[in-house]
Design an enzyme around this catalytic site. Structure first.
Site, mmCIF file in Angstrom:
data_model
loop_
_atom_site.group_PDB
_atom_site.id
_atom_site.type_symbol
_atom_site.label_atom_id
_atom_site.label_comp_id
_atom_site.label_asym_id
_atom_site.label_seq_id
_atom_site.Cartn_x
_atom_site.Cartn_y
_atom_site.Cartn_z
ATOM 1 N N ARG A 1 0.828 -1.209 0.000
ATOM 2 C CA ARG A 1 0.000 0.000 0.000
ATOM 3 C C ARG A 1 0.862 1.259 0.000
ATOM 4 N NH1 ARG A 1 -5.263 -1.222 3.883
ATOM 5 N NH2 ARG A 1 -6.268 -2.696 2.448
ATOM 6 N N SER B 1 -8.457 0.844 9.044
ATOM 7 C CA SER B 1 -9.814 0.280 8.963
ATOM 8 C C SER B 1 -10.237 -0.277 10.318
ATOM 9 C CB SER B 1 -9.867 -0.802 7.881
ATOM 10 O OG SER B 1 -9.730 -0.232 6.606
ATOM 11 N N CYS C 1 -15.084 18.176 -5.849
ATOM 12 C CA CYS C 1 -14.934 19.435 -5.122
ATOM 13 C C CYS C 1 -16.150 19.600 -4.223
ATOM 14 C CB CYS C 1 -14.764 20.636 -6.049
ATOM 15 S SG CYS C 1 -16.266 21.208 -6.847
#
EC number: 4.2.1.49
Length: 588
Positions: A213, A277, A431
């Protein structure tokens, strides 16, 4: 008990998925219309290897957040979408297609419900039993609603949160320049943190137990460097902060071990948070003392032992955060329910300095930094170019800045995103836009969506655009340890609001509407909704955009106005939002 996601892991990836390996692109479609085609492409985009964390097991992000329940279900969804008529609606129950009904041409093409269990049964134990039997799926937030766009999906929210933190705590500073942020978790959501810190001119040290990761975030430009040596990471970070240079480094290691290692070295960062997590102690969080491979083996062989080890590590993790807060760091939980997990399973924690703390002795990010935005109906608005052509997104970038010339923060964000954010899968942008109705009675979101639709209609954009959002939004979530934590009127756990949001957006004609349980914070801890609108250049799409992008942010305004927030009441007055039963007490 079987391993979570066993149903998805028992079969090889679908031949259809292997042929796609991402969303189809271009202007040719395989469905009856663009609304159905958009659903097919968004589902496949969620499972693009550039986008998903573990696509071969249908996992998109967030531990076990899936896009479909099984490969058979995935194939069946695609088959139904290809033949779905304009006046039909496909029903998807926890990642499995369960019915098609004749409705009408402006009804949703797809209605989705994921991970929902009745109150007393809404916990991980019951969920995992049903999941192992192939009867339910964890949809996280945008995984099961086919709205995930990779790490960009969270990047502006993280950027805005840290910018607000800097304004609150370092008002005379240039953002986070010269400040060090310590965090953990570099998965699909947490991977945004290093880039969000450096965009705010700060320095980030991010712990991650899975080396792959870290490498992925470096490859995509979200993190600059990696190291296995915490001392080296601290040295590099300190040098960068002293020089005022933005910098980020991923440290290979367990979050609790890394934070405790910092304390052992008498190093206290300026800011500490995390996005591991932690919402799922079995399939999301990794315990200390194990490699990833060894932990995965323990999970398979003895899930109860894994849970205990995981919760022990979480308690140490929270204690380290609180110790840093005691030593002067700004601490906040970034929405993974780690405080709630430790409070429920371990109770109070004791820091290395011997101080006893309630895990909730540091705040969540929404009440600390985001709620004023929610009061104005402002939240994460995202759009995806179905053509696959990056030029379509670049045209929308120009459009949004042209529409809102007065929004300096938005212009800065678009400039930063163009410079730093790599597209994953279908080109997309995010956005934050709100209600804030203008003289034409259109909300910010509706004005922009209508403008995109015009660009599709006149051919400046090659193919339709899908507009969607995160489930984390102003009026779409009930989550007492996150979005609705510490509500002014004590309605943290009232779940009527997201249900009303989904019902209202269905009535307004959104093309996909979904209702999920447990995203981000774990089963039983939240209820939340999502919607999609397909902008194909038609008059009908423009009307849908006007309706949905009024009702959706409007729910944020009325939810917070009903709770007595002055900012929401002011927004309601300014924008003409009807709030019945307003009385003097509400305006105090």
């Amino acid at each position: 008990m079987d391993t979570p996601s066993a149903a998805a892991e028992t079969s090889e990836p679908s031949a259809q998925w292997q042929a796609y390996r991402g969303a189809p692109t271009g202007t040719d479609i395989e469905c009856e219309g663009w609304r159905q085609e958009a659903a097919l492409r968004m589902l496949n985009n969620n499972l693009d290897p550039e986008v998903a964390e573990d696509p071969e097991n249908l996992v998109v992000y967030g531990g076990t957040g899936q896009a479909a329940r099984s490969w058979d279900a995935y194939d069946a969804i695609l088959d139904e979408l290809r033949t779905l008529a304009d006046a039909e609606t496909l029903l998807v129950q926890s990642g499995k297609p369960v019915g098609v009904f004749e409705t009408h041409e402006r009804a949703p093409s797809v209605l989705i419900a994921n991970s929902n269990l009745v109150g007393n049964w809404a916990d991980w134990e019951q969920f995992h039993e049903l999941e192992a039997e192939g009867k339910i799926m964890y949809g996280q937030m945008t995984a099961g609603s086919w709205a995930y766009i990779g790490t960009q999906g969270i990047i502006q929210g993280t950027f805005e949160t840290l910018a607000e933190l800097a304004r609150d705590h370092y008002p005379d500073n240039d953002g986070l320049r010269g400040k060090i942020v310590a965090t953990a978790g570099l998965g699909g959501m947490g991977g945004a943190q290093p880039l969000a810190v450096t965009m705010n001119h700060g320095v980030c040290i991010a712990a991650e137990v899975d080396e792959a990761r870290i490498d992925r975030r470096i490859e995509t430009g979200y993190c600059m460097e990696r190291t296995d040596d915490l001392g080296e990471a601290i040295e590099r970070a300190t040098a960068a902060a002293e020089a005022g240079d933005p910098y980020s480094v991923g440290v290979h290691g367990n979050a609790a071990d890394v934070l405790e290692g910092m304390l052992d070295r008498d190093f206290v960062p300026d800011v500490v948070t995390d996005q591991t997590s932690a919402h799922d102690e079995l399939a999301g969080y990794y315990p200390s003392g194990y490699t990833v491979a060894d932990a995965d083996e323990l999970r398979d062989e003895d899930p109860d032992a894994y849970r205990e080890a995981s919760m022990d590590t979480m308690a140490r993790h929270v204690a380290a955060v609180l110790a840093m807060q005691d030593a002067g760091a700004v601490a906040f939980e970034y929405g993974n329910n780690i405080r709630g997990q430790v409070a429920a399973h371990r109770g109070d924690v004791t820091t290395t300095a011997g101080e006893s703390h309630d895990p909730f002795d540091f705040p969540g990010f929404v009440p600390a930094y985001i709620r004023p935005l929610f009061c104005r109906g402002k939240g994460p608005f995202r759009w995806v170019a179905l053509s696959g052509n990056p030029a379509d997104i670049h045209r929308t970038d120009r459009a949004v800045t042209e529409l809102f010339p007065e929004k300096d923060d938005l212009h800065r964000w678009i400039d930063l995103a163009q410079e730093h954010v790599q597209f994953q899968g279908l080109p997309s942008r995010v956005c934050w836009l709100g209600y804030c109705a203008a003289d034409d009675d259109l909300t910010e979101r509706a004005r922009f969506a209508v403008r995109i639709n015009e660009l599709v209609d006149n051919g400046e954009i090659e193919a339709p655009i899908v507009v969607t959002r995160d489930h984390l939004d102003a009026g779409s979530v009930a989550s007492p340890n996150r979005e609705t934590e510490a509500m002014r009127d004590g309605t943290d756990a009232v779940a009527d609001w997201p249900i009303l949001n989904a019902l209202l957006n269905t009535a307004a004609g959104a093309d996909i509407v979904s209702v999920h349980n447990g995203g981000g914070v774990g089963i039983g801890n939240s209820l939340h909704t999502n919607n999609h609108v397909v902008l194909d250049g038609s008059d009908a799409a423009a009307e849908t955009a006007r309706r949905v992008f009024t009702t959706d942010p409007g729910m944020g305004v009325i939810r917070h106005a009903d709770a007595g927030y002055a900012d929401a009441l002011v927004e309601a007055d300014a924008s003409g939002v009807t709030v019945p039963m307003r009385d003097a007490e509400r305006e105090q």
